[in-house]
Design a protein around this motif. Structure first.
Motif, PDB file in Angstrom:
ATOM      1  N   TRP A   1       7.829  32.906  -3.201  1.00  0.00           N
ATOM      2  CA  TRP A   1       6.397  33.219  -3.149  1.00  0.00           C
ATOM      3  C   TRP A   1       6.104  34.705  -2.986  1.00  0.00           C
ATOM      4  CZ3 TRP A   1       2.840  30.560  -5.238  1.00  0.00           C
ATOM      5  CH2 TRP A   1       2.903  29.184  -5.288  1.00  0.00           C
ATOM      6  N   PRO A   2       6.763  35.428  -2.079  1.00  0.00           N
ATOM      7  CA  PRO A   2       6.428  36.859  -1.969  1.00  0.00           C
ATOM      8  C   PRO A   2       6.653  37.633  -3.273  1.00  0.00           C
ATOM      9  CG  PRO A   2       7.652  36.164  -0.040  1.00  0.00           C
ATOM     10  CD  PRO A   2       7.684  35.024  -1.016  1.00  0.00           C
TER      11      PRO A   2
ATOM     12  N   ALA B   1       3.817  39.400  -5.651  1.00  0.00           N
ATOM     13  CA  ALA B   1       3.977  40.814  -5.978  1.00  0.00           C
ATOM     14  C   ALA B   1       3.916  41.022  -7.482  1.00  0.00           C
ATOM     15  CB  ALA B   1       5.298  41.346  -5.417  1.00  0.00           C
TER      16      ALA B   1
END
Length: 72
Positions: free
Chosen positions: A58-59, A63
């Motif tokens: 997810w990060p 991004a």
């Protein structure tokens, strides 16, 4: 149809150039902020979900959604 394809950009150019608004108007700034937030959110979700579907975390997916440029 060729006439429409050739003349349509000039129609939108002409109508866009005649647009007048006051930079001191609060409604213009609200519309600007709302449309900017909606565009950034939509781009982030669209690209982020595509990256998540390819197996990214997810990060990294968010991004990618935030950092990709839109051109149109």
């Amino acid at each position: 149809q060729p006439t429409t394809l050739v003349l349509m950009p000039f129609f939108f150019l002409n109508t866009g150039l005649r647009t007048q608004f006051s930079l001191g108007d609060v409604d213009i700034w609200i519309l600007f902020a709302l449309s900017t937030a909606l565009c950034v959110f939509g781009k982030m979700v669209g690209h982020g979900l595509a990256a998540k579907m390819t197996g990214e975390n997810w990060p990294f997916s968010m991004a990618v959604g935030l950092l990709l440029q839109t051109k149109a």
